[in-house]
Design an enzyme around this catalytic site. Sequence first.
Site, mmCIF file in Angstrom:
data_model
loop_
_atom_site.group_PDB
_atom_site.id
_atom_site.type_symbol
_atom_site.label_atom_id
_atom_site.label_comp_id
_atom_site.label_asym_id
_atom_site.label_seq_id
_atom_site.Cartn_x
_atom_site.Cartn_y
_atom_site.Cartn_z
ATOM 1 N N ARG A 61 11.943 -7.330 5.325
ATOM 2 C CA ARG A 61 11.954 -5.871 5.186
ATOM 3 C C ARG A 61 12.970 -5.237 6.143
ATOM 4 O O ARG A 61 13.027 -5.585 7.315
ATOM 5 C CB ARG A 61 10.548 -5.364 5.485
ATOM 6 N N ARG A 101 -9.289 0.593 9.687
ATOM 7 C CA ARG A 101 -9.030 -0.833 9.875
ATOM 8 C C ARG A 101 -10.203 -1.534 10.546
ATOM 9 O O ARG A 101 -10.178 -2.756 10.660
ATOM 10 C CB ARG A 101 -7.793 -1.022 10.753
ATOM 11 N N LYS A 127 0.836 -1.212 0.000
ATOM 12 C CA LYS A 127 0.000 0.000 0.000
ATOM 13 C C LYS A 127 0.867 1.258 0.000
ATOM 14 O O LYS A 127 0.600 2.200 -0.730
ATOM 15 C CB LYS A 127 -0.930 0.032 1.230
ATOM 16 N N ARG A 184 11.737 -3.466 11.830
ATOM 17 C CA ARG A 184 10.679 -3.020 12.734
ATOM 18 C C ARG A 184 10.381 -4.103 13.762
ATOM 19 O O ARG A 184 10.392 -5.289 13.445
ATOM 20 C CB ARG A 184 9.401 -2.734 11.918
ATOM 21 N N ARG A 244 -0.678 -9.993 12.400
ATOM 22 C CA ARG A 244 -1.219 -8.813 11.705
ATOM 23 C C ARG A 244 -2.032 -9.240 10.480
ATOM 24 O O ARG A 244 -3.055 -8.658 10.169
ATOM 25 C CB ARG A 244 -0.072 -7.873 11.320
HETATM 26 P P1 AMP Z 1 1.117 -0.274 9.724
HETATM 27 O O1 AMP Z 1 2.348 0.519 9.478
HETATM 28 O O2 AMP Z 1 -0.070 0.219 8.942
HETATM 29 O O3 AMP Z 1 1.356 -1.764 9.522
HETATM 30 O O4 AMP Z 1 0.730 -0.059 11.261
HETATM 31 C C1 AMP Z 1 1.618 -0.432 12.297
HETATM 32 C C2 AMP Z 1 0.869 -0.525 13.600
HETATM 33 O O5 AMP Z 1 0.291 0.750 13.916
HETATM 34 C C3 AMP Z 1 -0.312 -1.486 13.617
HETATM 35 O O6 AMP Z 1 0.071 -2.839 13.876
HETATM 36 C C4 AMP Z 1 -1.147 -0.901 14.765
HETATM 37 O O7 AMP Z 1 -0.570 -1.197 16.018
HETATM 38 C C5 AMP Z 1 -0.974 0.597 14.547
HETATM 39 N N1 AMP Z 1 -2.006 1.134 13.631
HETATM 40 C C6 AMP Z 1 -1.797 1.772 12.438
HETATM 41 N N2 AMP Z 1 -2.944 2.148 11.869
HETATM 42 C C7 AMP Z 1 -3.932 1.725 12.715
HETATM 43 C C8 AMP Z 1 -5.356 1.789 12.662
HETATM 44 N N3 AMP Z 1 -6.015 2.340 11.635
HETATM 45 N N4 AMP Z 1 -6.043 1.255 13.715
HETATM 46 C C9 AMP Z 1 -5.420 0.704 14.767
HETATM 47 N N5 AMP Z 1 -4.075 0.574 14.855
HETATM 48 C C10 AMP Z 1 -3.321 1.086 13.834
#
Ligand code: AMP
Length: 215
Positions: free
Chosen positions: A127, A88, A13, A160, A171
């Site tokens: 990654r 989400r 994305k 990360r 996830r």
């Molecule tokens: P991402 O970089 O999108 O994979 O997000 C990393 C982490 O940030 C996720 O595993 C959640 O802990 C938190 N996070 C990011 N966006 C959201 C969201 N829309 N709702 C809840 N947690 C989020």
Amino acid sequence: MNIILLGPPGAGKGTQAKKLWSDFRLPQISTGDILREEQAKGTDLGKRVKVLMDKAQLVPDEIVIEIVDHRLREPDCKDGFVLDGFPRTIPQAEALDSVLKKTGRKIENVIALDAPEQVIVDRITGRRTCPKDGTIYHVVTHPPIRMGFCDKCNTGLVQRADDSEEKARKRYGDYVTTTARLKPFYSARGIFRQIDGVGTPEGIYVELKRALGKS
Ligand code: AMP
């Protein structure tokens, strides 16, 4: 163009959102990136969410809704934006509707980039990121010239905390059980399209532009 990119973590994305920025100047709004910046700055919010993010748990809806509400008021979002990693959950999607309605806007396109679990796990666990300039590498498919160091600034690359295999699988599972419910939510409005997230970034971008009616 007010766009949501849906898809499991590691579906690409962020990569596609950057391409939309280059071609159409649509700002990428990644809640994950914003929360990681808060952590890097050591803010109270950053400290609160770190524990959850390190365990690959979702942060509470109220927190991300407030962040997005605030960000969407910035002038650069006036003519369009790309949401990456938000919404989400259904409550997040409903809150997004209300936030946009206040300024007479609405979501026009929701595109899901899907890929099988093992492809996602391989992408995520390989990654590596440069903590200084944010460049993303992959140990197999896009390795740096000198293993472990950024090609551009020579800083040591990091993984990360939530990019381990166990957390990647968690996830992915959260995406399937929770976030994928947004597909019927947006399908019912006739604004949802699904594209294949397996392939080269360039090939996927061709499909994405077609889905957006921009090819
Ligand atoms: P991402 O970089 O999108 O994979 O997000 C990393 C982490 O940030 C996720 O595993 C959640 O802990 C938190 N996070 C990011 N966006 C959201 C969201 N829309 N709702 C809840 N947690 C989020």
